[in-house]
Design a protein around this motif. Structure first.
Motif, PDB file in Angstrom:
ATOM      1  N   SER A  67       0.835  -1.192   0.000  1.00  0.00           N
ATOM      2  CA  SER A  67       0.000   0.000   0.000  1.00  0.00           C
ATOM      3  C   SER A  67       0.870   1.243   0.000  1.00  0.00           C
ATOM      4  O   SER A  67       1.876   1.305   0.702  1.00  0.00           O
ATOM      5  N   ALA A  68       0.471   2.237  -0.793  1.00  0.00           N
ATOM      6  CA  ALA A  68       1.146   3.526  -0.796  1.00  0.00           C
ATOM      7  C   ALA A  68       0.410   4.549   0.061  1.00  0.00           C
ATOM      8  O   ALA A  68       0.838   5.695   0.161  1.00  0.00           O
ATOM      9  N   ARG A  69      -0.701   4.135   0.691  1.00  0.00           N
ATOM     10  CA  ARG A  69      -1.526   5.083   1.435  1.00  0.00           C
ATOM     11  C   ARG A  69      -1.917   4.557   2.817  1.00  0.00           C
ATOM     12  O   ARG A  69      -2.877   5.038   3.414  1.00  0.00           O
ATOM     13  N   TRP A  70      -1.182   3.599   3.332  1.00  0.00           N
ATOM     14  CA  TRP A  70      -1.641   2.891   4.526  1.00  0.00           C
ATOM     15  C   TRP A  70      -1.784   3.793   5.748  1.00  0.00           C
ATOM     16  O   TRP A  70      -2.620   3.557   6.614  1.00  0.00           O
ATOM     17  N   ASP A  71      -0.960   4.855   5.836  1.00  0.00           N
ATOM     18  CA  ASP A  71      -1.009   5.725   7.020  1.00  0.00           C
ATOM     19  C   ASP A  71      -1.780   7.024   6.759  1.00  0.00           C
ATOM     20  O   ASP A  71      -1.718   7.962   7.554  1.00  0.00           O
ATOM     21  N   GLY A  72      -2.511   7.056   5.650  1.00  0.00           N
ATOM     22  CA  GLY A  72      -3.298   8.239   5.328  1.00  0.00           C
ATOM     23  C   GLY A  72      -2.598   9.233   4.432  1.00  0.00           C
ATOM     24  O   GLY A  72      -3.237  10.115   3.860  1.00  0.00           O
ATOM     25  N   ARG A  88      18.918  -3.396   5.129  1.00  0.00           N
ATOM     26  CA  ARG A  88      18.414  -2.228   5.853  1.00  0.00           C
ATOM     27  C   ARG A  88      17.601  -2.581   7.096  1.00  0.00           C
ATOM     28  O   ARG A  88      16.917  -1.731   7.661  1.00  0.00           O
ATOM     29  N   GLY A  89      17.686  -3.837   7.532  1.00  0.00           N
ATOM     30  CA  GLY A  89      16.928  -4.230   8.710  1.00  0.00           C
ATOM     31  C   GLY A  89      15.436  -4.308   8.413  1.00  0.00           C
ATOM     32  O   GLY A  89      15.016  -4.407   7.258  1.00  0.00           O
ATOM     33  N   HIS A  90      14.628  -4.257   9.444  1.00  0.00           N
ATOM     34  CA  HIS A  90      13.177  -4.399   9.287  1.00  0.00           C
ATOM     35  C   HIS A  90      12.549  -3.062   8.886  1.00  0.00           C
ATOM     36  O   HIS A  90      11.804  -2.444   9.636  1.00  0.00           O
ATOM     37  N   HIS A  91      12.849  -2.640   7.635  1.00  0.00           N
ATOM     38  CA  HIS A  91      12.359  -1.350   7.152  1.00  0.00           C
ATOM     39  C   HIS A  91      11.029  -1.464   6.419  1.00  0.00           C
ATOM     40  O   HIS A  91      10.388  -0.451   6.110  1.00  0.00           O
ATOM     41  N   ILE A  92      10.594  -2.699   6.112  1.00  0.00           N
ATOM     42  CA  ILE A  92       9.334  -2.896   5.402  1.00  0.00           C
ATOM     43  C   ILE A  92       8.211  -3.007   6.420  1.00  0.00           C
ATOM     44  O   ILE A  92       8.240  -3.876   7.296  1.00  0.00           O
ATOM     45  N   LEU A  93       7.236  -2.114   6.292  1.00  0.00           N
ATOM     46  CA  LEU A  93       6.112  -2.114   7.223  1.00  0.00           C
ATOM     47  C   LEU A  93       4.938  -2.884   6.647  1.00  0.00           C
ATOM     48  O   LEU A  93       4.669  -2.859   5.452  1.00  0.00           O
ATOM     49  N   ARG A 117      -1.142  -3.375   6.981  1.00  0.00           N
ATOM     50  CA  ARG A 117      -2.342  -3.738   7.728  1.00  0.00           C
ATOM     51  C   ARG A 117      -2.225  -3.406   9.209  1.00  0.00           C
ATOM     52  O   ARG A 117      -3.230  -3.242   9.898  1.00  0.00           O
ATOM     53  N   THR A 118      -0.989  -3.317   9.702  1.00  0.00           N
ATOM     54  CA  THR A 118      -0.778  -3.072  11.130  1.00  0.00           C
ATOM     55  C   THR A 118       0.064  -1.833  11.413  1.00  0.00           C
ATOM     56  O   THR A 118       0.034  -1.300  12.529  1.00  0.00           O
ATOM     57  N   GLY A 119       0.861  -1.405  10.422  1.00  0.00           N
ATOM     58  CA  GLY A 119       1.801  -0.308  10.632  1.00  0.00           C
ATOM     59  C   GLY A 119       3.072  -0.736  11.330  1.00  0.00           C
ATOM     60  O   GLY A 119       3.947   0.096  11.604  1.00  0.00           O
ATOM     61  N   GLU A 120       3.199  -2.025  11.616  1.00  0.00           N
ATOM     62  CA  GLU A 120       4.379  -2.556  12.305  1.00  0.00           C
ATOM     63  C   GLU A 120       5.359  -3.162  11.303  1.00  0.00           C
ATOM     64  O   GLU A 120       4.965  -3.568  10.209  1.00  0.00           O
ATOM     65  N   PRO A 121       6.658  -3.253  11.659  1.00  0.00           N
ATOM     66  CA  PRO A 121       7.630  -3.881  10.757  1.00  0.00           C
ATOM     67  C   PRO A 121       7.248  -5.319  10.444  1.00  0.00           C
ATOM     68  O   PRO A 121       6.812  -6.071  11.325  1.00  0.00           O
ATOM     69  N   ALA A 122       7.384  -5.691   9.174  1.00  0.00           N
ATOM     70  CA  ALA A 122       7.130  -7.070   8.763  1.00  0.00           C
ATOM     71  C   ALA A 122       8.272  -7.954   9.237  1.00  0.00           C
ATOM     72  O   ALA A 122       9.442  -7.618   9.070  1.00  0.00           O
TER      73      ALA A 122
END
Length: 269
Positions: free
Chosen positions: A97-102, A185-190, A193-198
């Motif tokens: 998603s490119a809009r997950w956080d609004g 880059r570590g856990h940079h992918i969010l 659905r949750t906003g948390e690191p994948a």
């Protein structure tokens, strides 16, 4: 012999904060028109970076995110990318998603799309006189080979737990390879659905016809996690491999999952 006649040439430039390199295999030294085509490819990518960078305050994307520019008033390519991101979110069922956080952040789509578009426009036509040409954008590849040429690109897939070790090699004539994960880059992918690191997937590599497609689904594979393979059919990928945080490797061909039950060099828990 063919090997003695081949000339390999590489051009490198830093774009979007990463090294991008064009690789040309031909019979003889490149012509001036080849140099112009490579420079035009790099120029297009610099232009897209200037338009979509979230790090440049003057970019259209930065201005949109600050509320200073309406999407309808931005460069037409921004609206094109916004529509593509919405379609990718639909096809991945929210794994991308490119809009997950609004807000609107299309960076997960832009690099793959820009590299594919620029290389198809400027590099693929070089096959009229070359054997093969491809572009490497920080490890993601868009590759082309002339019809009838005796050439394949040999692409190694690194173990994310031991970068000096290859877990697989894929031979490609034409197509794209994209890898997403945590090793660089570590856990940079969010997870949108949750906003948390994948978590759970250290790397996911997707092989498809185009890099925009491959890049989105590599991200989706990381977000989906190590046990959810339901997305593979929808991805319409040629093949791919994921490596879990625990080192377990899963491979597939088309929509058929092959659990190799091999363990990579993951550190012991």
């Amino acid at each position: 012999m063919r090997a003695a006649q081949e000339v390999k040439r590489v051009w490198v430039e830093e774009i979007m904060g990463i090294p991008m390199s064009v690789h040309l295999i031909s019979f003889g030294e490149p012509e001036a028109s080849t140099e112009r085509a490579v420079r035009a490819c790099f120029h297009d990518l610099h232009e897209i970076d200037g338009l979509f960078s979230t790090y440049r305050p003057e970019s259209d994307i930065s201005r949109i995110r600050r509320g200073e520019l309406a999407l309808a008033d931005a460069d037409p390519r921004v609206d094109l990318v916004a529509a593509a991101c919405d379609e990718a979110e639909h096809r991945t069922e929210g794994l991308f998603s490119a809009r997950w956080d609004g807000s609107f952040d299309p960076t997960g789509w832009v690099k793959g799309w820009a590299v594919e578009e620029a290389s198809r426009r400027h590099l693929a036509p070089l096959l009229s006189s070359a054997i093969a040409v491809g572009i490497n954008a920080g490890g993601d590849l868009q590759l082309f080979t002339a019809a009838g040429a005796d050439w394949q690109w040999h692409v190694g897939i690194a173990d994310p737990h031991d970068r000096g070790r290859m877990i697989a090699t894929i031979d490609i004539t034409d197509g794209a390879v994209a890898t997403s994960g945590t090793s660089e880059r570590g856990h940079h992918i969010l997870d949108p659905r949750t906003g948390e690191p994948a978590t759970g997937v250290a790397s996911a590599t997707i092989v498809a016809d185009g890099l925009a497609h491959a890049d989105v689904w590599a991200t989706a594979a990381v977000v989906a996690g190590p046990t959810d393979h339901s997305w593979i059919t929808a991805s319409a990928s040629r093949t791919g491999v994921t490596v879990g945080d625990d080192g377990a490797i899963t491979r597939w061909l088309g929509s058929t999952v092959i659990d190799v039950r091999q363990v990579s060099g993951a550190p012991a828990a």
